[in-house]
Design a protein around this motif. Structure first.
Motif, PDB file in Angstrom:
ATOM      1  N   LEU A 272      42.275  45.254  36.741  1.00 11.33           N
ATOM      2  CA  LEU A 272      42.779  45.153  38.114  1.00 11.33           C
ATOM      3  C   LEU A 272      42.100  46.168  39.027  1.00 11.33           C
ATOM      4  CD1 LEU A 272      46.616  44.509  37.831  1.00 11.33           C
ATOM      5  CD2 LEU A 272      44.940  43.114  39.070  1.00 11.33           C
ATOM      6  N   GLU A 273      41.927  47.368  38.523  1.00 12.13           N
ATOM      7  CA  GLU A 273      41.285  48.415  39.303  1.00 12.13           C
ATOM      8  C   GLU A 273      39.861  47.988  39.698  1.00 12.13           C
ATOM      9  OE1 GLU A 273      41.443  53.271  38.942  1.00 12.13           O
ATOM     10  OE2 GLU A 273      40.789  52.117  37.210  1.00 12.13           O
TER      11      GLU A 273
ATOM     12  N   LEU B   6      38.580  44.883  39.795  1.00 12.13           N
ATOM     13  CA  LEU B   6      38.593  43.695  40.666  1.00 12.13           C
ATOM     14  C   LEU B   6      38.959  44.046  42.100  1.00 12.13           C
ATOM     15  CD1 LEU B   6      38.147  42.135  38.089  1.00 12.13           C
ATOM     16  CD2 LEU B   6      40.000  40.602  38.735  1.00 12.13           C
ATOM     17  N   LYS B   7      39.828  45.043  42.247  1.00 14.12           N
ATOM     18  CA  LYS B   7      40.232  45.409  43.607  1.00 14.12           C
ATOM     19  C   LYS B   7      39.185  46.269  44.318  1.00 14.12           C
ATOM     20  CE  LYS B   7      45.137  44.700  43.014  1.00 14.12           C
ATOM     21  NZ  LYS B   7      46.460  45.304  42.821  1.00 14.12           N
ATOM     22  N   GLU B   8      38.337  46.905  43.517  1.00 14.60           N
ATOM     23  CA  GLU B   8      37.259  47.716  44.092  1.00 14.60           C
ATOM     24  C   GLU B   8      36.097  46.860  44.597  1.00 14.60           C
ATOM     25  OE1 GLU B   8      35.853  50.488  41.177  1.00 14.60           O
ATOM     26  OE2 GLU B   8      37.528  51.853  41.513  1.00 14.60           O
TER      27      GLU B   8
ATOM     28  N   GLN C  81      35.350  41.296  47.712  1.00 15.63           N
ATOM     29  CA  GLN C  81      35.687  39.899  47.354  1.00 15.63           C
ATOM     30  C   GLN C  81      34.661  38.903  47.898  1.00 15.63           C
ATOM     31  OE1 GLN C  81      38.916  37.937  46.491  1.00 15.63           O
ATOM     32  NE2 GLN C  81      40.101  39.628  45.659  1.00 15.63           N
TER      33      GLN C  81
ATOM     34  N   THR D 178      37.950  35.042  41.566  1.00 18.32           N
ATOM     35  CA  THR D 178      38.441  36.426  41.546  1.00 18.32           C
ATOM     36  C   THR D 178      39.888  36.541  42.040  1.00 18.32           C
ATOM     37  OG1 THR D 178      36.169  37.133  41.907  1.00 18.32           O
ATOM     38  CG2 THR D 178      37.859  38.798  42.214  1.00 18.32           C
ATOM     39  N   SER D 179      40.185  35.885  43.147  1.00 20.42           N
ATOM     40  CA  SER D 179      41.534  35.995  43.722  1.00 20.42           C
ATOM     41  C   SER D 179      42.595  35.491  42.737  1.00 20.42           C
ATOM     42  CB  SER D 179      41.612  35.211  45.031  1.00 20.42           C
ATOM     43  OG  SER D 179      41.246  33.863  44.785  1.00 20.42           O
TER      44      SER D 179
ATOM     45  N   VAL E  89      43.001  38.032  39.820  1.00 17.78           N
ATOM     46  CA  VAL E  89      43.827  39.179  40.239  1.00 17.78           C
ATOM     47  C   VAL E  89      45.304  38.790  40.170  1.00 17.78           C
ATOM     48  CG1 VAL E  89      44.490  40.615  42.221  1.00 17.78           C
ATOM     49  CG2 VAL E  89      42.078  40.284  41.686  1.00 17.78           C
ATOM     50  N   GLU E  90      45.605  37.611  40.689  1.00 14.89           N
ATOM     51  CA  GLU E  90      46.996  37.148  40.713  1.00 14.89           C
ATOM     52  C   GLU E  90      47.551  37.015  39.289  1.00 14.89           C
ATOM     53  OE1 GLU E  90      47.435  33.665  43.288  1.00 14.89           O
ATOM     54  OE2 GLU E  90      49.372  33.318  42.278  1.00 14.89           O
TER      55      GLU E  90
ATOM     56  N   GLU F  83      48.087  40.442  37.751  1.00 18.38           N
ATOM     57  CA  GLU F  83      49.293  41.071  38.299  1.00 18.38           C
ATOM     58  C   GLU F  83      50.553  40.409  37.753  1.00 18.38           C
ATOM     59  OE1 GLU F  83      47.754  42.963  42.533  1.00 18.38           O
ATOM     60  OE2 GLU F  83      48.605  40.939  42.552  1.00 18.38           O
TER      61      GLU F  83
ATOM     62  N   ASN G 293      54.764  40.282  39.506  1.00 19.45           N
ATOM     63  CA  ASN G 293      54.658  40.880  40.845  1.00 19.45           C
ATOM     64  C   ASN G 293      55.870  41.615  41.395  1.00 19.45           C
ATOM     65  OD1 ASN G 293      52.111  40.929  41.773  1.00 19.45           O
ATOM     66  ND2 ASN G 293      52.075  38.752  42.227  1.00 19.45           N
TER      67      ASN G 293
END
Lengths: 208, 208
Positions: free
Chosen positions: A18-19, A21-23, A26, A67-68, A71-72, A75, A81
């Motif tokens: 997650l770390e 992918l969020k870095e 996108q 990617t989106s 991530v979902e 999470e 969530n």
């Protein structure tokens, strides 16, 4: 989609995925393959492929994972969530160390309060309130707490465990070095802090 | 015989087997079967059979294991009957909690000393001395320490890890929530204290 039943090893790597992918920007990484993720994290490709398959299926051929969506799904697998609330009983050295530990939130868990029989009044350890144990029942019921952490000594661990079950807690992590009984429907996990060191010791003895 | 390469799960039960075997009168229980052990400990028979096979072979048909031999093999698998010395660096809350924890000895490990950069003089936590960090090198070399426990923060964990490696430590247990690099030949295990609770959280989300 809330994927479940994944292994502890896979679970341990979710915050790392997650770390990353969020870095990543996108717009540049609309899709990501297990190969790319493995390379960026210096992890084995087979391992990453297996982890992601357990959490988010197989991805698109040639493209990898959207990617989106990945991530979902990552999470979601940490608890759909929503933060799950946990309480801790036993604010001794270990209890206080855990209250200071900021890794829980990475896994979607918030320690909402700690309780100790020695505390007559509310005190603060780090960001968390340590309350007197007689406030335990109301707190758990009012906040619908589901996770409990036991960091009292072996002598009072079973009594604390029973109290947690009575208050509706369904999953208990026990740090006391003793066997506890829970009714059907309650999950108990015993944490032995000596075990990993014992395992290392066993590994080095191989080479003697 | 020093059996090695056993799993962490099997390893976790060795002290439990040893405790039982030492309690039973040897004259009455010259031989013990996996079935008897499983019943006495309320453990699954398949599990006990698998554990004992990994540690002490298959036993004698109809009789089971020669109790004295089984005890010896169980003890050997915890480190060939010698205590392994460990040192801990970082005597904060978690470090002190570990110094108080008396489960290590059950696995054949003794925390010989703890070190902290804030300690200018020797202090005592529980039974263990907390020494200033500048005594670390000499202590490790003089005592041939092989196991190291890191309980400092992420910021100084790599420096502590490097120091341990330089002093001849071959296996390191890291509690700091960060990735560490060790050279080939040194075993590193990362302990994430949030992981078991995250696993429980994942389990209860299955039923939502």
């Amino acid at each position: 989609m809330c994927k479940n039943g994944i292994s502890k090893a896979t679970l341990s790597r979710i915050p790392i995925y997650l770390e990353l992918l969020k870095e990543l920007p996108q717009e540049r990484y609309e899709y990501l393959s297990a190969t790319t993720i493995a390379r960026k994290l210096s992890l084995g490709e087979v391992q990453v492929r297996k982890d992601l398959a357990a959490i988010s299926g197989t991805g698109k051929p040639r493209l990898g994972y959207l990617t989106s969506e990945l991530v979902e799904n990552l999470e979601n697998s940490l608890g759909c969530n929503n933060y799950t609330l946990a309480v801790l009983v036993g604010a001794g050295k270990l209890g206080k160390a855990l209250l200071d530990y900021d890794e829980f939130e990475k896994f979607g868990i918030k320690i909402a309060a700690a309780f100790d029989s020695n505390d007559k009044e509310i005190s603060i350890t780090g960001k968390i309130k340590v309350k007197p144990i007689n406030e335990f029942d109301d707190f758990c019921k009012d906040n619908n707490v589901q996770l409990g952490i036991i960091t009292v000594g072996s002598g009072s661990a079973q009594a604390v465990c029973d109290k947690m079950v009575q208050c509706g807690i369904v999953a208990i992590l026990n740090f006391a070095p003793c066997k506890l009984n829970v009714p059907d429907g309650v999950i108990l996990e015993n944490e032995n802090l000596a075990l990993s060191l014992a395992y290392l010791n066993n590994q080095i003895n191989k080479f003697k």
